[in-house]
Design a protein around this motif. Structure first.
Motif, PDB file in Angstrom:
ATOM      1  N   GLU A  19       0.840  -1.188   0.000  1.00 23.98           N
ATOM      2  CA  GLU A  19       0.000   0.000   0.000  1.00 23.98           C
ATOM      3  C   GLU A  19       0.876   1.239   0.000  1.00 23.98           C
ATOM      4  O   GLU A  19       2.017   1.214   0.478  1.00 23.98           O
ATOM      5  N   LEU A  31      -3.856   3.611  -1.005  1.00 26.25           N
ATOM      6  CA  LEU A  31      -4.215   2.803  -2.163  1.00 26.25           C
ATOM      7  C   LEU A  31      -3.393   1.525  -2.216  1.00 26.25           C
ATOM      8  O   LEU A  31      -2.207   1.519  -1.877  1.00 26.25           O
ATOM      9  N   CYS A  77      -8.985   8.314  -8.532  1.00 24.93           N
ATOM     10  CA  CYS A  77      -9.577   8.396  -7.192  1.00 24.93           C
ATOM     11  C   CYS A  77      -9.629   9.837  -6.693  1.00 24.93           C
ATOM     12  O   CYS A  77     -10.605  10.241  -6.049  1.00 24.93           O
ATOM     13  N   ASN A 104      -9.303  -0.042  -5.489  1.00 23.46           N
ATOM     14  CA  ASN A 104      -9.089   1.198  -4.739  1.00 23.46           C
ATOM     15  C   ASN A 104     -10.318   2.096  -4.779  1.00 23.46           C
ATOM     16  O   ASN A 104     -10.670   2.727  -3.774  1.00 23.46           O
TER      17      ASN A 104
END
Length: 203
Positions: A19, A31, A77, A104
């Motif tokens: 991550e 993420l 995102c 994600n």
């Protein structure tokens, strides 16, 4: 791993997961990343410059946005978080990258507004209010130009594209080429060897 990301639809590298964490516009992101995907060890410096220096969409932005070459989804995102009324199309040739972006987006409760697909699966009639990209410069100038020629014409008439390019990997030559192709190009920022370009149609 970088080269494999650019040229492979299905990476051969073993999937080693981890991550990463970063912050953009006062929001914190964590993420999932994995080997075989571009910049799996950290938020790519070019992407970081782009998200810091370009004008992020605000909550009033609607319509379709494009993250061109989404990787594991940091740009997609961020865009979906900043523009809750918009739909973000996140595209990548790398199947592992698409899986991570899906994951994600779901973790951040953005799955309904982040549509992750292969490039050929984007509906032909969709135009984009904004295009965001840290494009794969290592594919070479010819392939990069093909990529731009394919997607920039899908900007809406009043749309804007935000690109970040490494100056040492053709940032200035891409700027010149885009102008020669009839686009209005403004260099918005230059930081850490990266150019942030704002591309719009000539009125």
């Amino acid at each position: 791993m970088t080269a494999e990301h650019y040229f492979s639809t299905d990476p051969d590298a073993p999937m080693r997961r981890s991550e990463i964490e970063f912050s953009v516009a006062g929001r914190d992101y964590r993420l999932a990343v994995a080997s075989g995907v571009f910049s799996a060890g950290r938020l790519d410096p070019g992407t970081a410059v782009l998200l810091r220096k370009a004008a992020l969409p605000d909550a009033s932005v609607q319509g379709d946005l494009l993250d061109l070459g989404c990787g594991y989804g940091p740009i997609a995102c961020v865009l979906a978080s900043e523009a809750p009324l918009a739909t973000v199309h996140a595209i990548d040739v790398n199947s592992r990258a698409r899986e991570l972006t899906d994951e994600n987006a779901a973790t951040l409760k953005l799955a309904g507004r982040v549509r992750v697909t292969a490039p050929d699966d984007v509906p032909a009639d969709v135009t984009f209010a904004q295009i965001w990209s840290n494009p794969p410069t290592h594919v070479g100038k010819t392939e990069l130009h093909v990529l731009m020629d394919r997607w920039l014409p899908r900007l809406a008439p009043d749309g804007v594209a935000w690109l970040v390019i490494n100056r040492h990997l053709g940032g200035d030559s891409l700027h010149t080429w885009l102008v020669d192709k009839g686009w209005l190009v403004e260099r918005i920022a230059s930081q850490k060897g990266f150019r942030v370009l704002r591309v719009t149609r000539v009125e």
